[in-house]
Enzyme design. Structure first.
Site, mmCIF file in Angstrom:
data_model
loop_
_atom_site.group_PDB
_atom_site.id
_atom_site.type_symbol
_atom_site.label_atom_id
_atom_site.label_comp_id
_atom_site.label_asym_id
_atom_site.label_seq_id
_atom_site.Cartn_x
_atom_site.Cartn_y
_atom_site.Cartn_z
ATOM 1 N N TYR A 89 0.840 -1.214 0.000
ATOM 2 C CA TYR A 89 0.000 0.000 0.000
ATOM 3 C C TYR A 89 0.873 1.261 0.000
ATOM 4 O O TYR A 89 0.365 2.365 -0.118
ATOM 5 C CB TYR A 89 -0.931 0.051 1.217
ATOM 6 C CG TYR A 89 -1.903 -1.096 1.346
ATOM 7 C CD1 TYR A 89 -2.086 -2.007 0.312
ATOM 8 C CD2 TYR A 89 -2.656 -1.266 2.501
ATOM 9 C CE1 TYR A 89 -2.976 -3.065 0.439
ATOM 10 C CE2 TYR A 89 -3.553 -2.316 2.634
ATOM 11 C CZ TYR A 89 -3.694 -3.220 1.596
ATOM 12 O OH TYR A 89 -4.578 -4.263 1.734
ATOM 13 N N HIS A 135 0.542 -11.673 2.256
ATOM 14 C CA HIS A 135 -0.506 -10.947 1.533
ATOM 15 C C HIS A 135 -1.284 -11.840 0.555
ATOM 16 O O HIS A 135 -2.511 -11.804 0.508
ATOM 17 C CB HIS A 135 0.125 -9.757 0.793
ATOM 18 C CG HIS A 135 -0.823 -8.630 0.535
ATOM 19 N ND1 HIS A 135 -0.433 -7.315 0.517
ATOM 20 C CD2 HIS A 135 -2.153 -8.610 0.286
ATOM 21 C CE1 HIS A 135 -1.481 -6.550 0.256
ATOM 22 N NE2 HIS A 135 -2.536 -7.320 0.112
#
Ligand SMILES: NC(=O)c1ccc[n+]([C@@H]2O[C@H](COP(=O)([O-])OP(=O)(O)OC[C@H]3O[C@@H](n4cnc5c(N)ncnc54)[C@H](OP(=O)(O)O)[C@@H]3O)[C@@H](O)[C@H]2O)c1
Length: 319
Positions: free
Chosen positions: A91, A149
């Site tokens: 991010y 992730h």
């Protein structure tokens, strides 16, 4: 009393960005808008994970929240009442999250900080270094939760990555270790090869993609399911006629009914909102209850092609 009681403006690193904004508490929000949630509604409940650690049932999604505006949005989220911030290396906002933590006068132990290992660093040594780099970027000693992730099964490194998370937990860098986007076959392999199961599996989940089999598998294995894109990233689900009727019955918004449905399924949620009003709305979920019939009619909206972005973890890879 200062309006900005939660924050120590002087503590953070110097920055040219304007952080003089006032962050609204529930009381101030009500004063300004004439109505709003009760302050008591804005305390995210904690639940206990299978490793004994606690996690807020509602956290705050931070995808796309970067730089100075990201810091302001996340600082407002803490003032709104969120205590859990869901970040990831990919991010590109671990610096902003760290800045928020430094600016907040909340105690470290009252916050719940998550980050995620990207696919490009799943090899054991790289994974350990990446976790350390994440901590350095946030200026933290430990994460409350760190997730792999994506499994990236075609690369075949996720078991090594899992061994690295187990090691990092032993080193004291992470309190709880988990995964994201893992299917039963990936979880079974982790258990078989390491003897350790994740305590959290963060997966795509909203009314058009409600994942009953994955939820059942997670539950049977003591894994807490957390929903990403719990509002379908504001797609057509936020205009669904069936949910709209249920929302009208309860005098709630469609978003609130969706989040309440997820909580009643036993799933944690991490909605993201840049709007102060919607941040309050998404926390104000504990003064109504959906009937079994309402739960079933929302669950029946599940679609075979309901993913927001066609990311099937069996084949999709992200680095
Ligand atoms: N593990 C993974 O692979 C993965 C993947 C994706 C996301 N995530 C995590 O999950 C978090 C949440 O998912 P997401 O950000 O993709 O989507 P989301 O939370 O489902 O939806 C966010 C969108 O909904 C809008 N929104 C928020 N509250 C609303 C409300 N009450 N009424 C109407 N619209 C509302 C937001 O707009 P405004 O901002 O304008 O309010 C934004 O456009 C992410 O931020 C990230 O932390 C994880």
């Amino acid at each position: 009393m200062s309006e900005n009681v939660l924050f120590n403006q002087g503590q953070a690193i110097s920055s040219k960005y304007d952080f003089s904004k006032t962050y609204l508490s529930a009381e101030l929000f009500k004063k300004k808008n004439g109505s709003g949630p009760e302050p008591s509604a804005n305390q995210p409940e904690l639940i206990t994970l299978s490793d004994g650690n606690e996690i807020p049932l509602i956290g705050f999604g931070t995808y796309t929240l970067t730089g100075g505006s990201g810091v302001n949005t996340m600082m407002q989220a803490l003032s709104t009442g969120y205590r859990a911030l869901d970040s990831a290396v990919n991010y590109e906002n671990e610096g902003a999250v760290g800045e928020v933590i430094r600016r907040s006068s909340l105690k470290r132990e009252d916050l719940f900080i998550t980050s995620k290992l990207p696919g490009r660093h799943q090899k054991f040594d790289e994974a350990i270094t990446t976790i350390q780099e994440s901590l350095f970027r946030m200026h933290l000693d430990y994460f409350d939760l760190y997730l792999i992730h994506w499994p990236n099964p075609l690369e075949n490194h996720y078991v090594e990555a899992w061994q690295a998370l187990i090691e990092a937990q032993k080193m004291g860098l992470i309190r709880s270790i988990g995964v994201s986007n893992f299917l039963p076959e990936h979880l079974e392999r982790l258990e078989k090869e390491t003897g350790v199961l994740p305590v959290v599996n963060q997966i795509e989940l909203h009314p058009y993609w409600s994942q009953p089999e994955q939820r059942k598998f997670d539950k049977e294995h003591g894994i807490f399911t957390q929903a990403w894109s719990p509002l379908g990233r504001a797609n057509a689900v936020l205009h669904d006629e069936i949910i709209k009727k249920i929302a009208e019955t309860h005098h709630k918004s469609i978003a609130q009914v969706i989040l309440r449905w997820e909580l009643q399924l036993g799933v944690g949620v991490i909605p993201k909102s840049s709007s102060t009003k919607r941040q309050f709305e998404n926390l104000d979920l504990f003064n109504f209850e959906l009937s079994d019939e309402e739960i079933s009619s929302i669950s029946a909206l599940d679609k075979p092609d309901g993913r927001t972005n066609n990311q099937n973890p069996a084949v999709y890879q992200e680095f």
